[in-house]
Design an enzyme around this catalytic site. Sequence first.
Site, PDB file in Angstrom:
ATOM      1  N   GLU A 255      66.861  17.469 -84.071  1.00 23.30           N
ATOM      2  CA  GLU A 255      68.025  16.412 -84.079  1.00 23.30           C
ATOM      3  C   GLU A 255      67.854  15.385 -84.925  1.00 23.30           C
ATOM      4  OE1 GLU A 255      69.517  17.167 -79.396  1.00 23.30           O
ATOM      5  OE2 GLU A 255      67.700  15.780 -79.902  1.00 23.30           O
TER       6      GLU A 255
ATOM      7  N   ARG B  94      61.677   3.680 -75.487  1.00 24.97           N
ATOM      8  CA  ARG B  94      63.054   3.209 -75.399  1.00 24.97           C
ATOM      9  C   ARG B  94      63.979   4.001 -74.323  1.00 24.97           C
ATOM     10  NH1 ARG B  94      65.919   7.731 -76.027  1.00 24.97           N
ATOM     11  NH2 ARG B  94      66.960   8.276 -77.956  1.00 24.97           N
TER      12      ARG B  94
ATOM     13  N   ASP C 209      69.503  17.520 -71.707  1.00 22.53           N
ATOM     14  CA  ASP C 209      70.185  16.763 -72.985  1.00 22.53           C
ATOM     15  C   ASP C 209      70.420  17.444 -73.884  1.00 22.53           C
ATOM     16  OD1 ASP C 209      67.279  17.479 -73.495  1.00 22.53           O
ATOM     17  OD2 ASP C 209      66.815  15.612 -73.932  1.00 22.53           O
TER      18      ASP C 209
HETATM   19  P1  NAD Z   1      57.112  17.107 -71.044  1.00 26.42           P
HETATM   20  O1  NAD Z   1      57.072  18.401 -71.419  1.00 26.42           O
HETATM   21  O2  NAD Z   1      55.885  16.190 -71.458  1.00 26.42           O
HETATM   22  O3  NAD Z   1      57.147  17.152 -69.715  1.00 26.42           O
HETATM   23  C1  NAD Z   1      58.222  17.870 -68.501  1.00 26.42           C
HETATM   24  C2  NAD Z   1      57.509  17.881 -67.234  1.00 26.42           C
HETATM   25  O4  NAD Z   1      58.564  18.692 -66.583  1.00 26.42           O
HETATM   26  C3  NAD Z   1      56.174  19.060 -67.395  1.00 26.42           C
HETATM   27  O5  NAD Z   1      55.141  18.317 -66.953  1.00 26.42           O
HETATM   28  C4  NAD Z   1      56.649  20.251 -66.730  1.00 26.42           C
HETATM   29  O6  NAD Z   1      55.836  20.919 -65.923  1.00 26.42           O
HETATM   30  C5  NAD Z   1      57.788  19.879 -65.632  1.00 26.42           C
HETATM   31  N1  NAD Z   1      58.742  20.688 -65.153  1.00 26.42           N
HETATM   32  C6  NAD Z   1      59.415  21.544 -65.655  1.00 26.42           C
HETATM   33  N2  NAD Z   1      60.235  22.149 -64.974  1.00 26.42           N
HETATM   34  C7  NAD Z   1      60.167  21.341 -63.637  1.00 26.42           C
HETATM   35  C8  NAD Z   1      60.872  21.697 -62.446  1.00 26.42           C
HETATM   36  N3  NAD Z   1      61.660  22.590 -62.208  1.00 26.42           N
HETATM   37  N4  NAD Z   1      60.560  20.709 -61.428  1.00 26.42           N
HETATM   38  C9  NAD Z   1      59.711  19.667 -61.635  1.00 26.42           C
HETATM   39  N5  NAD Z   1      59.129  19.668 -62.898  1.00 26.42           N
HETATM   40  C10 NAD Z   1      59.312  20.539 -63.784  1.00 26.42           C
HETATM   41  O7  NAD Z   1      58.197  16.511 -71.543  1.00 26.42           O
HETATM   42  P2  NAD Z   1      58.764  14.955 -71.617  1.00 26.42           P
HETATM   43  O8  NAD Z   1      58.430  14.461 -73.115  1.00 26.42           O
HETATM   44  O9  NAD Z   1      58.308  14.278 -70.511  1.00 26.42           O
HETATM   45  O10 NAD Z   1      60.356  15.106 -71.632  1.00 26.42           O
HETATM   46  C11 NAD Z   1      61.049  15.449 -70.505  1.00 26.42           C
HETATM   47  C12 NAD Z   1      62.267  15.606 -70.904  1.00 26.42           C
HETATM   48  O11 NAD Z   1      63.133  14.621 -71.245  1.00 26.42           O
HETATM   49  C13 NAD Z   1      62.644  16.680 -71.927  1.00 26.42           C
HETATM   50  O12 NAD Z   1      63.633  17.701 -71.684  1.00 26.42           O
HETATM   51  C14 NAD Z   1      63.138  15.789 -73.114  1.00 26.42           C
HETATM   52  O13 NAD Z   1      64.259  16.581 -74.001  1.00 26.42           O
HETATM   53  C15 NAD Z   1      63.856  14.963 -72.138  1.00 26.42           C
HETATM   54  N6  NAD Z   1      63.860  13.611 -73.100  1.00 26.42           N
HETATM   55  C16 NAD Z   1      65.066  12.888 -72.905  1.00 26.42           C
HETATM   56  C17 NAD Z   1      65.335  11.438 -73.381  1.00 26.42           C
HETATM   57  C18 NAD Z   1      66.789  10.817 -73.308  1.00 26.42           C
HETATM   58  O14 NAD Z   1      67.135   9.844 -73.874  1.00 26.42           O
HETATM   59  N7  NAD Z   1      67.412  11.351 -72.327  1.00 26.42           N
HETATM   60  C19 NAD Z   1      64.330  11.211 -74.292  1.00 26.42           C
HETATM   61  C20 NAD Z   1      62.853  11.838 -74.239  1.00 26.42           C
HETATM   62  C21 NAD Z   1      62.791  12.980 -73.647  1.00 26.42           C
END
Ligand code: NAD
Length: 350
Positions: A64, A120, A235
């Site tokens: 993105e 952030r 997201d």
């Molecule tokens: P990551 O892959 O490091 O961690 C995600 C975790 O979720 C993993 O440890 C995985 O085992 C766990 N998981 C998956 N399915 C699960 C379930 N059903 N129940 C419990 N745990 C589960 O990813 P991250 O960098 O921590 O990002 C997490 C999410 O947040 C991603 O989807 C990312 O796109 C999103 N994100 C959103 C924003 C925002 O501004 N809203 C910003 C950054 C990341």
Amino acid sequence: MTAPSDKALVPFVSVDLMMQLVHRVGLTEMIAAIAAAIEEDFRRWDAFDKTPRVAAHSPVGVIELMPTADDAHYAFKYVNGHPGNTRGGLQTVTAFGLLADMTTGYPLLLSEMTLLTALRTAAMSAVAARHLAPKGATTMAMIGNGAQAEFQSVAMQGLCGITHVRLYDTDPKATEKCARNLAGTGLTVTACTTAEDALEGAQIVTTCTADKRNATILTDNMVGAGLHINAIGGDCPGKTELAEAVLHRSDIFVEYPPQTRVEGEIQQLAPDHPVTELWQVIAGHAQGRRSADQITLFDSVGFAIEDFSALRVVRDKAVETGLHIPLDLLADPDDPRDLYGMLSRAAPAS
Ligand code: NAD
């Protein structure tokens, strides 16, 4: 060969320098500074050019581009989301971004934004919780214990007074890692074996899982009256975390509706389902939490203005501390119209 002039050198904050900057400033202080900048920028929402982010989807992830600008500055972030990456030792989310001067169009800062996105996003969650969480909240359930989780927890501790986090992840190793990293922060940390258990006694729940599908991290019966939900992981189109029934019982707050309607939890709802824009609450034009038993949902997807705010904080702190590398990114011909002539600077001596 002549070196580029100082005016053409762009401050660059590498991953290494960002880590040093966080230590120099302090993690909580850095998140607090970004939270303050976000609040300041959200209060002048109308000053920004806004557009939903431009996404390139593939079956395994998304890349993105997130641009925005006010009269003085322009910023963009390049960010990916690839939930399968961690299996190959890569991050789910990586990012870098740029802040530029609107007057000249010249970049003012190029920065890593993988760490900065975690900072952030944590700052944004804390800003939302300050306006929406029940008063006196002390316990947060943190579901999804990956890369973002510790930043979310520390932000809630430092900015919202959370003293206790209850962790759950489908991968116990992620929970162990998170608990280990949070030891010594002063937070009481409880590792839980189910999401239901994690919610026990929590006034706030943060869902931050990564899965490229419509998952159900929170079912309707898990969400009691008065809970505040920060839903961060849903997201992208087709990537959500909450049962639709939870949305119907919640007052929903969003960043930028044209983006959230496509990417957020509310993609599950009718396109005219009422939502409140968080900036309106921050600016005092709309109410946040109204009652103790109301369920509030911050349907977070991440919006370009938050990255703009974070980049301007980093630019100030990088200049203040000298923690940046001058990058030879821009051509600087002696005569601005003689770009061709500039080539001679690198001509091999014959
Ligand atoms: P990551 O892959 O490091 O961690 C995600 C975790 O979720 C993993 O440890 C995985 O085992 C766990 N998981 C998956 N399915 C699960 C379930 N059903 N129940 C419990 N745990 C589960 O990813 P991250 O960098 O921590 O990002 C997490 C999410 O947040 C991603 O989807 C990312 O796109 C999103 N994100 C959103 C924003 C925002 O501004 N809203 C910003 C950054 C990341």
